[in-house]
Design a protein around this motif. Structure first.
Motif, PDB file in Angstrom:
ATOM      1  N   ALA A 158       0.842  -1.203   0.000  1.00  0.00           N
ATOM      2  CA  ALA A 158       0.000   0.000   0.000  1.00  0.00           C
ATOM      3  C   ALA A 158       0.875   1.250   0.000  1.00  0.00           C
ATOM      4  CB  ALA A 158      -0.933  -0.012   1.208  1.00  0.00           C
ATOM      5  N   LEU A 159       1.952   1.229   0.790  1.00  0.00           N
ATOM      6  CA  LEU A 159       2.884   2.369   0.797  1.00  0.00           C
ATOM      7  C   LEU A 159       3.462   2.608  -0.593  1.00  0.00           C
ATOM      8  CD1 LEU A 159       5.076   1.827   4.014  1.00  0.00           C
ATOM      9  CD2 LEU A 159       3.312   3.563   3.677  1.00  0.00           C
ATOM     10  N   ALA A 160       3.740   1.523  -1.304  1.00  0.00           N
ATOM     11  CA  ALA A 160       4.381   1.613  -2.620  1.00  0.00           C
ATOM     12  C   ALA A 160       3.357   1.764  -3.740  1.00  0.00           C
ATOM     13  CB  ALA A 160       5.245   0.379  -2.864  1.00  0.00           C
ATOM     14  N   ARG A 161       2.069   1.902  -3.390  1.00  0.00           N
ATOM     15  CA  ARG A 161       0.998   2.010  -4.389  1.00  0.00           C
ATOM     16  C   ARG A 161       1.048   0.841  -5.374  1.00  0.00           C
ATOM     17  NH1 ARG A 161      -0.486   5.004  -1.153  1.00  0.00           N
ATOM     18  NH2 ARG A 161      -0.992   7.224  -1.275  1.00  0.00           N
ATOM     19  N   LEU A 162       1.140  -0.343  -4.801  1.00  0.00           N
ATOM     20  CA  LEU A 162       1.085  -1.559  -5.622  1.00  0.00           C
ATOM     21  C   LEU A 162      -0.118  -2.367  -5.169  1.00  0.00           C
ATOM     22  CD1 LEU A 162       4.834  -2.724  -5.585  1.00  0.00           C
ATOM     23  CD2 LEU A 162       3.576  -1.892  -7.581  1.00  0.00           C
ATOM     24  N   GLU A 163      -0.863  -2.866  -6.127  1.00  0.00           N
ATOM     25  CA  GLU A 163      -2.051  -3.646  -5.813  1.00  0.00           C
ATOM     26  C   GLU A 163      -1.722  -5.098  -6.119  1.00  0.00           C
ATOM     27  OE1 GLU A 163      -6.153  -1.988  -7.223  1.00  0.00           O
ATOM     28  OE2 GLU A 163      -5.483  -3.500  -8.632  1.00  0.00           O
ATOM     29  N   LEU A 164      -1.172  -5.805  -5.137  1.00  0.00           N
ATOM     30  CA  LEU A 164      -0.694  -7.162  -5.404  1.00  0.00           C
ATOM     31  C   LEU A 164      -1.844  -8.171  -5.339  1.00  0.00           C
ATOM     32  CD1 LEU A 164       2.581  -7.215  -3.238  1.00  0.00           C
ATOM     33  CD2 LEU A 164       2.331  -6.590  -5.645  1.00  0.00           C
ATOM     34  N   VAL A 181      19.978  -3.342  -0.070  1.00  0.00           N
ATOM     35  CA  VAL A 181      19.209  -2.345   0.676  1.00  0.00           C
ATOM     36  C   VAL A 181      19.225  -1.021  -0.100  1.00  0.00           C
ATOM     37  CG1 VAL A 181      19.028  -1.004   2.798  1.00  0.00           C
ATOM     38  CG2 VAL A 181      19.724  -3.414   2.894  1.00  0.00           C
ATOM     39  N   ILE A 182      20.427  -0.580  -0.464  1.00  0.00           N
ATOM     40  CA  ILE A 182      20.572   0.760  -1.046  1.00  0.00           C
ATOM     41  C   ILE A 182      19.900   0.864  -2.420  1.00  0.00           C
ATOM     42  CG2 ILE A 182      22.263   2.417  -1.958  1.00  0.00           C
ATOM     43  CD1 ILE A 182      24.114   1.519   0.367  1.00  0.00           C
ATOM     44  N   ALA A 183      20.181  -0.094  -3.314  1.00  0.00           N
ATOM     45  CA  ALA A 183      19.637   0.004  -4.674  1.00  0.00           C
ATOM     46  C   ALA A 183      18.096  -0.061  -4.681  1.00  0.00           C
ATOM     47  CB  ALA A 183      20.258  -1.055  -5.579  1.00  0.00           C
ATOM     48  N   PRO A 184      17.479  -1.033  -3.984  1.00  0.00           N
ATOM     49  CA  PRO A 184      16.010  -1.031  -3.960  1.00  0.00           C
ATOM     50  C   PRO A 184      15.429   0.203  -3.271  1.00  0.00           C
ATOM     51  CG  PRO A 184      16.838  -3.187  -3.340  1.00  0.00           C
ATOM     52  CD  PRO A 184      18.019  -2.270  -3.371  1.00  0.00           C
ATOM     53  N   ALA A 185      16.104   0.723  -2.237  1.00  0.00           N
ATOM     54  CA  ALA A 185      15.587   1.917  -1.555  1.00  0.00           C
ATOM     55  C   ALA A 185      15.539   3.081  -2.543  1.00  0.00           C
ATOM     56  CB  ALA A 185      16.465   2.260  -0.354  1.00  0.00           C
ATOM     57  N   GLU A 186      16.634   3.283  -3.269  1.00  0.00           N
ATOM     58  CA  GLU A 186      16.658   4.378  -4.248  1.00  0.00           C
ATOM     59  C   GLU A 186      15.655   4.115  -5.372  1.00  0.00           C
ATOM     60  OE1 GLU A 186      20.597   5.506  -5.510  1.00  0.00           O
ATOM     61  OE2 GLU A 186      21.375   5.441  -3.466  1.00  0.00           O
ATOM     62  N   ALA A 187      15.535   2.853  -5.770  1.00  0.00           N
ATOM     63  CA  ALA A 187      14.603   2.510  -6.845  1.00  0.00           C
ATOM     64  C   ALA A 187      13.160   2.770  -6.426  1.00  0.00           C
ATOM     65  CB  ALA A 187      14.777   1.047  -7.255  1.00  0.00           C
ATOM     66  N   ARG A 236      11.589  -5.422  -5.992  1.00  0.00           N
ATOM     67  CA  ARG A 236      12.589  -4.466  -5.509  1.00  0.00           C
ATOM     68  C   ARG A 236      11.926  -3.216  -4.932  1.00  0.00           C
ATOM     69  NH1 ARG A 236      18.183  -5.151  -8.695  1.00  0.00           N
ATOM     70  NH2 ARG A 236      17.814  -7.232  -9.500  1.00  0.00           N
ATOM     71  N   ILE A 237      10.820  -2.794  -5.515  1.00  0.00           N
ATOM     72  CA  ILE A 237      10.106  -1.645  -4.938  1.00  0.00           C
ATOM     73  C   ILE A 237       9.641  -2.004  -3.524  1.00  0.00           C
ATOM     74  CG2 ILE A 237       8.001  -0.255  -5.095  1.00  0.00           C
ATOM     75  CD1 ILE A 237       8.288  -0.323  -8.148  1.00  0.00           C
ATOM     76  N   MET A 238       9.144  -3.221  -3.373  1.00  0.00           N
ATOM     77  CA  MET A 238       8.680  -3.684  -2.047  1.00  0.00           C
ATOM     78  C   MET A 238       9.839  -3.695  -1.051  1.00  0.00           C
ATOM     79  SD  MET A 238       5.385  -4.621  -1.961  1.00  0.00           S
ATOM     80  CE  MET A 238       5.246  -5.918  -0.723  1.00  0.00           C
ATOM     81  N   LEU A 239      10.961  -4.254  -1.486  1.00  0.00           N
ATOM     82  CA  LEU A 239      12.127  -4.356  -0.606  1.00  0.00           C
ATOM     83  C   LEU A 239      12.600  -2.963  -0.177  1.00  0.00           C
ATOM     84  CD1 LEU A 239      14.118  -6.399   0.603  1.00  0.00           C
ATOM     85  CD2 LEU A 239      15.418  -6.309  -1.532  1.00  0.00           C
ATOM     86  N   GLY A 240      12.684  -2.059  -1.145  1.00  0.00           N
ATOM     87  CA  GLY A 240      13.156  -0.706  -0.857  1.00  0.00           C
ATOM     88  C   GLY A 240      12.185   0.068   0.009  1.00  0.00           C
ATOM     89  N   THR A 241      10.903  -0.087  -0.261  1.00  0.00           N
ATOM     90  CA  THR A 241       9.889   0.607   0.538  1.00  0.00           C
ATOM     91  C   THR A 241       9.936   0.114   1.982  1.00  0.00           C
ATOM     92  OG1 THR A 241       8.504   0.775  -1.435  1.00  0.00           O
ATOM     93  CG2 THR A 241       7.423   1.166   0.669  1.00  0.00           C
ATOM     94  N   TYR A 242      10.105  -1.203   2.125  1.00  0.00           N
ATOM     95  CA  TYR A 242      10.207  -1.788   3.464  1.00  0.00           C
ATOM     96  C   TYR A 242      11.418  -1.221   4.215  1.00  0.00           C
ATOM     97  CZ  TYR A 242      10.598  -5.367   7.109  1.00  0.00           C
ATOM     98  OH  TYR A 242      10.690  -6.014   8.305  1.00  0.00           O
ATOM     99  N   ALA A 243      12.572  -1.193   3.526  1.00  0.00           N
ATOM    100  CA  ALA A 243      13.809  -0.736   4.177  1.00  0.00           C
ATOM    101  C   ALA A 243      13.739   0.739   4.574  1.00  0.00           C
ATOM    102  CB  ALA A 243      15.002  -0.969   3.251  1.00  0.00           C
ATOM    103  N   LEU A 244      12.912   1.507   3.886  1.00  0.00           N
ATOM    104  CA  LEU A 244      12.811   2.935   4.190  1.00  0.00           C
ATOM    105  C   LEU A 244      11.628   3.248   5.106  1.00  0.00           C
ATOM    106  CD1 LEU A 244      13.466   4.520   0.664  1.00  0.00           C
ATOM    107  CD2 LEU A 244      15.024   4.528   2.606  1.00  0.00           C
TER     108      LEU A 244
END
Lengths: 96, 488
Positions: A13-19, B311-317, B358-366
């Motif tokens: 939800a934070l990433a605006r993804l609807e999985l 951590v760094i690359a997915p966070a920036e991505a 990777r978006i999920m991983l980066g969002t989680y780490a941040l």
């Protein structure tokens, strides 16, 4: 470390993804495995280490506040999925 | 004239200078070859026949008028994440499938100024996230040495196009090894310059503190030529360095006599392909025979590079890819109702699995509560990795190591195991984290006939010395005359 389904939904939800439910299950497992691997960083003592956010010692770059070459709006807007009279069209935001 | 496609950039330009061949003839030869073997290798996402023909005629006219820019008339290929004016730029993603940039990226503009002809845009992992080219929305490019194998990634299409003679040379980008690893697996040369050496203006952003554009070529001289053309300060990229340009060409043949070459223990690990290790050791022996002093060194934090990177690359991505929301450009799910639902559904349908992962991983780490534990921790580990190199370069001029722990693996072999895929970049990631330059040069084949690459890492802005060492290897065990058989 195991990501719960709730955590996966929250991050999506934070990433605006609807999985899809299937993706939620798959990502939950895979991300848990990757996070376990990332946790090897905890072996490092970093108490006296400065964080590094950049490879080079670059400070802020400024330029004079003068008008620069303008890009033609039409050419840029041509890539928009929906547009009208120089505006981007989006679905309705406010009901009523 | 049949082998015109196999010529290096400098051979082709020299032949055009002598009037032996025109750019138009070269472009026709490449377009013919792309039509013939292209579908089997899937190296290109978009071929710009019309644009290439027009540019070739223009280049021939300029030459006839007495011009002699360094790339005049040379047909090149561009990884499909560098903006090209009027030519579709997809980044290997459905979400940018119909994106036509109204401007040229800095690197492409520099190539055009130097006279290059753009043949087309090459295949790549979606948003450069991958080590095998298999995450491309347009299907994987295939390794020309063995089409059941992956070409490496993410700049796999560029590597294949160069190796299979579908262009004279190409540009790629390297965030964690995306130039060097496919170069190694396809038997070509690939250079990742120092972070900030080449402007990122017009490069679709993946991880902005790591991304760097560089050449992928048939030999070291071509890599030096392209680096000279695309490097330099650009006010449009505030992270672009104003450090004066190196002279990448004049010392290229000077050899390694008197140089101190470091060989890190941590880059020869359990589980790596013994044949790869053997070829790399042979190349190191050659450097020693040619007068270099070879010294064992240690880069003690090497094993933390991959976890730091992931951590760094997915966070920036996760931050960079927030812009794909279906409003200003790219794909939009037209069925979705309401703005928020449109964002979510557009992103879910527009991005492939690896990008979402990777978006999920980066969002989680941040995210709140995890920032210190993951992101800040990784930034500190990054400092330790950089310090390892700074210490090492006090004693050695360059560091040599394998580019990848194994030769090309089979298509589909690692798609379901992200962690195993991530470990393909174990020897290339550190250079991105530290920001130093690195080049991969072919150093032989496995018994199965797959190319092996030697990696040469240099200190900041020491591209010239890494190229010089690479050239010494190329001169002794170069495979430039051996070509993959893809014609039948």
């Amino acid at each position: 470390m195991k990501l719960t389904e709730n955590e996966v939904r929250y991050v999506a939800a934070l990433a605006r993804l609807e999985l899809s439910p299937e993706e939620q299950r798959m990502f939950g497992g895979q991300l848990s495995q990757v996070l376990d691997y990332i946790n090897t960083l905890n072996e490092l003592d970093t108490s006296d280490v400065e964080p590094m956010s950049h490879a080079l010692n670059i400070t802020n770059v400024f330029r004079d506040d003068v008008e620069m070459e303008k890009f033609p709006r039409k050419a840029w807007q041509a890539n928009a999925p929906s547009q009208d009279s120089g505006h981007f069209r989006v679905p309705k935001i406010i009901e009523g | 004239m049949n082998d015109i496609c196999s010529w290096t950039i400098h051979e082709l330009v020299a032949a055009m200078e002598k009037g032996q061949v025109t750019s138009k003839e070269a472009v026709e030869a490449y377009l013919g070859r792309i039509a013939k073997v292209g579908p089997k290798l899937n190296a290109y996402i978009t071929v710009d026949e019309e644009g290439a023909r027009k540019a070739a005629v223009e280049a021939d006219k300029r030459r006839a008028a007495g011009e002699a820019t360094p790339l005049l008339g040379a047909p090149l290929a561009i990884k499909d994440l560098l903006a090209t004016e009027g030519l579709r730029t997809t980044c290997g993603s459905k979400i940018l499938d119909n994106f036509v940039p109204p401007y040229d990226s800095f690197a492409v503009a520099r190539l055009k100024q130097a006279g290059a002809v753009i043949l087309g845009k090459t295949n790549m992992d979606e948003f450069a996230m991958g080590s095998s080219n298999e995450t491309s929305h347009y299907g994987p490019a295939r390794n020309p040495w063995n089409t059941s194998k992956i070409p490496g990634g993410s700049s796999g299409g560029s590597a294949v196009a160069v190796a299979a003679d579908l262009c004279a040379g190409a540009l790629g980008s390297d965030t964690g090894g995306s130039i060097r690893q496919p170069a190694s697996l396809c038997g070509i040369v690939g250079l990742k310059p120092t972070y900030g050496r080449v402007s990122r203006f017009g490069l679709v952003a993946f991880a902005s503190s790591l991304d760097q554009i560089g050449p992928m070529t048939k030999d070291i001289r071509d890599a030096a030529i392209l680096t000279s053309v695309i490097s330099g300060h650009d006010p449009m990229d505030s992270t672009c360095s104003s450090e004066p340009l190196g002279d990448y060409l004049s010392g290229l043949e000077d050899g390694v006599e008197g140089m101190v070459v470091g060989v890190p223990d941590e880059y020869f690990i359990e589980g790596m392909d013994p044949e790869v290790e053997q070829k790399v050791r042979e190349a190191i022996n050659i450097l020693e025979q040619k007068g270099a002093t070879v010294r064992r060194i240690s880069l003690p934090h090497t094993k933390y590079a991959v976890p730091t990177y992931y951590v760094i690359a997915p966070a920036e991505a996760s931050s960079n890819l927030a812009r794909y929301d279906g409003v200003k450009y790219g794909y939009r799910d037209m069925e979705a109702e309401g703005l928020s639902s449109m964002y979510c559904s557009t992103r879910n349908k527009g991005f492939g699995s690896e990008v979402k992962r990777r978006i999920m991983l980066g969002t989680y780490a941040l995210s709140a509560g995890y920032y210190d534990a993951y992101y800040l921790k990784a930034l500190k580990a990054r400092t330790l990795i950089k310090r390892d190199f700074q210490e090492a370069f006090k004693d050695v001029s360059v560091i040599v190591a394998p580019t990848a722990p194994a030769a090309a693996f089979g298509l589909g072999e690692r798609v379901d195991d992200p962690l195993k895929m991530y470990l393909s970049d174990i020897f290339t990631i550190s250079a991105n984290l530290a920001g130093i330059p690195g080049v991969s040069v072919p150093c032989g084949f496995t018994t199965g006939g797959e190319p092996v690459g030697l990696q040469i890492l240099g200190s900041y802005f020491q591209e010239a010395s890494t190229l010089r060492v690479a050239r010494a290897v190329e001169r002794e065990i170069g495979i430039t005359t051996v070509k993959p058989r893809v014609d039948n």
